[in-house]
Write an enzyme that holds these catalytic residues in place. Structure first.
Site, PDB file in Angstrom:
ATOM      1  CG  HIS A  56      -0.464   0.031   2.531  1.00 47.52           C
ATOM      2  ND1 HIS A  56       0.334  -0.961   3.067  1.00 47.52           N
ATOM      3  CD2 HIS A  56      -0.583   0.966   3.518  1.00 47.52           C
ATOM      4  CE1 HIS A  56       0.656  -0.653   4.309  1.00 47.52           C
ATOM      5  NE2 HIS A  56       0.119   0.529   4.610  1.00 47.52           N
ATOM      6  CG  HIS A  58      -0.017   4.222   4.806  1.00 46.09           C
ATOM      7  ND1 HIS A  58      -0.714   3.451   5.709  1.00 46.09           N
ATOM      8  CD2 HIS A  58      -0.890   5.168   4.366  1.00 46.09           C
ATOM      9  CE1 HIS A  58      -1.963   3.909   5.811  1.00 46.09           C
ATOM     10  NE2 HIS A  58      -2.095   4.939   5.002  1.00 46.09           N
ATOM     11  CG  ASP A  60       4.781   2.788   7.472  1.00 45.44           C
ATOM     12  OD1 ASP A  60       3.858   3.326   6.835  1.00 45.44           O
ATOM     13  OD2 ASP A  60       4.587   1.836   8.258  1.00 45.44           O
ATOM     14  CG  HIS A  61       3.866   0.021   4.269  1.00 43.91           C
ATOM     15  ND1 HIS A  61       3.870  -1.302   4.652  1.00 43.91           N
ATOM     16  CD2 HIS A  61       3.459   0.714   5.351  1.00 43.91           C
ATOM     17  CE1 HIS A  61       3.461  -1.387   5.917  1.00 43.91           C
ATOM     18  NE2 HIS A  61       3.210  -0.175   6.364  1.00 43.91           N
ATOM     19  CG  HIS A 114      -3.998  -0.018   6.859  1.00 50.81           C
ATOM     20  ND1 HIS A 114      -3.927   0.534   8.109  1.00 50.81           N
ATOM     21  CD2 HIS A 114      -2.837   0.338   6.236  1.00 50.81           C
ATOM     22  CE1 HIS A 114      -2.777   1.190   8.232  1.00 50.81           C
ATOM     23  NE2 HIS A 114      -2.098   1.089   7.113  1.00 50.81           N
ATOM     24  CG  ASP A 133       0.505  -1.575   7.825  1.00 47.39           C
ATOM     25  OD1 ASP A 133       1.418  -2.368   8.124  1.00 47.39           O
ATOM     26  OD2 ASP A 133       0.668  -0.340   7.769  1.00 47.39           O
ATOM     27  CG  HIS A 171       3.883  -1.952  11.586  1.00 49.53           C
ATOM     28  ND1 HIS A 171       4.651  -0.830  11.738  1.00 49.53           N
ATOM     29  CD2 HIS A 171       3.138  -1.761  10.471  1.00 49.53           C
ATOM     30  CE1 HIS A 171       4.387   0.030  10.755  1.00 49.53           C
ATOM     31  NE2 HIS A 171       3.466  -0.516   9.958  1.00 49.53           N
TER      32      HIS A 171
HETATM   33 FE    FE Z   1       2.591   0.521   8.215  1.00 53.42          FE
HETATM   34 ZN    ZN Z   2       0.045   1.458   6.655  1.00 56.36          ZN
END
Ligand code: FE
Ligand code: ZN
Length: 256
Positions: A56, A58, A60-61, A114, A133, A171
């Site tokens: 996805h 985001h 942090d991805h 998410h 996530d 995570h």
């Molecule tokens: Fe994440």
């Molecule tokens: Zn995420």
């Protein structure tokens, strides 16, 4: 037709993953939380990055996509539903698409909730699923973009995989998730034992990821929303799993 997986911590609580096809040496990074950490893992293994598989959009991805692509010229595969938000995307994929990493096969499932375009990569021949996530060990992703019904439907796709499937989530949230899970599933003996094992693993500095789908089916409250004990603990008597899931997710959002 077999894969090897390297797992390493990134940022504050993300996991980075490298997946290597043993036949032809193709290597995919599953998401790009931290280009520097991914490069360190590559050089420690002597592997060359050929692909990025994004779950996805985001940061942090997908935040390391452009740096890694500039360095390695790797091919970026990511969610069709978020194509405009995935830096450097080459191939947009969706439900049922087959993605090859060398000779190894990943199936794409769409798991909105998410984010609306979230996808996961399931390697059925290797018993591994990279779930981003969507589901966490003892938890699930926050509903930033989707509805409870969408997320419940997404979790149900994961729940239908082979129980021995290893779930590689993005995570290390497991210990906090366990504290919450015990509040909505207090009579679950397997959950109590798992929470103790998790606390011990974390005290030793060990990861609690991956888990197996079988463990999650037995102890993850978000998969157990239709269980009578969980329903009673959240004050619902009906067997409507979507309503129960929504209530459990709401409680988790407010849990400290
Ligand atoms: Fe994440
Ligand atoms: Zn995420």
């Amino acid at each position: 037709m077999a894969i090897e997986i390297r797992q390493f911590p990134c940022l504050s609580d993300n996991y980075g993953y490298l997946v290597r096809d043993l036949d032809d040496g193709a290597v995919a990074a599953i998401d790009t939380p931290d280009a520097a950490a991914i490069n360190e893992a590559l050089s420690a293994s002597g592997w060359r990055l050929t692909h990025i598989f994004n779950t996805h959009w985001h940061p942090d991805h997908a935040g390391g996509n452009l740096a890694l692509k500039a360095q390695w010229g790797c091919r970026i595969i990511g969610p069709r539903g978020e194509a405009a938000k995935i830096p450097g995307l080459d191939d947009a994929v969706g439900e049922g698409d087959k993605v090859m990493l060398g000779q190894s096969r990943a199936l794409v499932r769409e798991t909105p909730g998410h984010t609306l375009g979230h996808i996961i990569f399931h390697f059925p021949d290797d018993g591994a699923a990279f779930v981003g996530d969507t589901i966490f060990a003892l938890g699930c992703g926050r509903l930033f973009e989707g509805t409870p019904l969408e997320m419940w439907t997404s979790l149900s796709k994961i729940a239908a995989m082979a129980p021995a499937t290893k779930l590689y989530c993005a995570h290390e949230y497991t210990q906090a998730n366990a504290r919450f899970a015990l509040t909505v599933d207090p009579a679950n003996e397997k959950l109590k034992r798992r929470a103790e094992a998790i606390a011990q693993a974390r005290a030793r500095g060990e990861p609690t990821v991956p888990s197996t789908l079988a463990e999650e089916l037995a102890t993850n409250p978000f998969l157990r929303a239709a269980d009578a004990g969980v329903l009673a603990a959240v004050g619902l008597s009906s067997g409507d799993p979507v309503a129960a899931f929504a209530e459990i997710r709401r409680r988790k959002d407010n849990f400290r």
